[in-house]
Design a protein around this motif. Sequence first.
Motif, short mmCIF file in Angstrom:
data_model
loop_
_atom_site.label_atom_id
_atom_site.label_comp_id
_atom_site.label_asym_id
_atom_site.label_seq_id
_atom_site.Cartn_x
_atom_site.Cartn_y
_atom_site.Cartn_z
N THR A 130 0.84 -1.19 0.00
CA THR A 130 0.00 0.00 0.00
C THR A 130 0.87 1.25 0.00
O THR A 130 1.98 1.24 0.53
N ILE A 131 0.38 2.30 -0.56
CA ILE A 131 1.16 3.54 -0.62
C ILE A 131 1.33 4.14 0.78
O ILE A 131 2.42 4.58 1.13
N ILE A 132 0.27 4.13 1.58
CA ILE A 132 0.38 4.71 2.92
C ILE A 132 1.31 3.88 3.81
O ILE A 132 1.88 4.39 4.77
N GLY A 133 1.50 2.61 3.48
CA GLY A 133 2.32 1.75 4.31
C GLY A 133 3.80 1.80 4.01
O GLY A 133 4.60 1.24 4.77
N ILE A 134 4.21 2.47 2.95
CA ILE A 134 5.63 2.49 2.56
C ILE A 134 6.53 3.08 3.65
O ILE A 134 7.57 2.49 3.96
N PRO A 135 6.20 4.22 4.28
CA PRO A 135 7.07 4.71 5.35
C PRO A 135 7.18 3.75 6.53
O PRO A 135 8.24 3.61 7.13
N PHE A 136 6.10 3.06 6.83
CA PHE A 136 6.11 2.09 7.92
C PHE A 136 6.90 0.85 7.52
O PHE A 136 7.59 0.25 8.35
N ALA A 137 6.83 0.47 6.25
CA ALA A 137 7.64 -0.65 5.76
C ALA A 137 9.12 -0.32 5.89
O ALA A 137 9.92 -1.17 6.31
N TRP A 138 9.49 0.91 5.57
CA TRP A 138 10.88 1.32 5.69
C TRP A 138 11.33 1.26 7.16
O TRP A 138 12.44 0.82 7.46
N ALA A 139 10.48 1.67 8.07
CA ALA A 139 10.81 1.61 9.50
C ALA A 139 10.99 0.16 9.95
O ALA A 139 11.88 -0.15 10.74
N HIS A 140 10.15 -0.74 9.44
CA HIS A 140 10.30 -2.16 9.78
C HIS A 140 11.61 -2.72 9.24
O HIS A 140 12.25 -3.55 9.89
#
Length: 135
Positions: free
Chosen positions: A106-116
């Motif tokens: 998801t587009i909104i999840g990309i920053p959170f994916a990077w943090a993970h």
Amino acid sequence: MTFFSLLLNILWIVFGGLWMAAGWLIASVLMAITIIGIPWARAAFNIAFYTLLPFGQTVVSRDAYFGREDIGTGPLGMLGNIIWFVLAGWWLALAHVITAIGLAITIIGIPFAWAHLKLAGLALWPIGKMIVLKE
């Protein structure tokens, strides 16, 4: 903590932060049960809190922060990281990577994916690191 960091932390908890913090807590408890794993248990507990609320904090090397080596940043720290990797690091890193892949769809999840993904790196080699507030 700024309003923006608070908002990101709330979204983070919803998008995988809570269950990954639980994983770190489980690793901490399992290490504490072994008695000799208590140093790793303390580190895992600190990282569990960081995993729960990562925005507004950062991970730095202790020798860079204090300007000198200590027991955790030298050869014994490397040995501790190898033991950690074998016992718990690889599965915590794998869980962070799987969560990151799911969020990156998801587009909104990309920053959170990077943090993970950053947390996956920390999961592999945590000894000699410390968590500080971003300023």
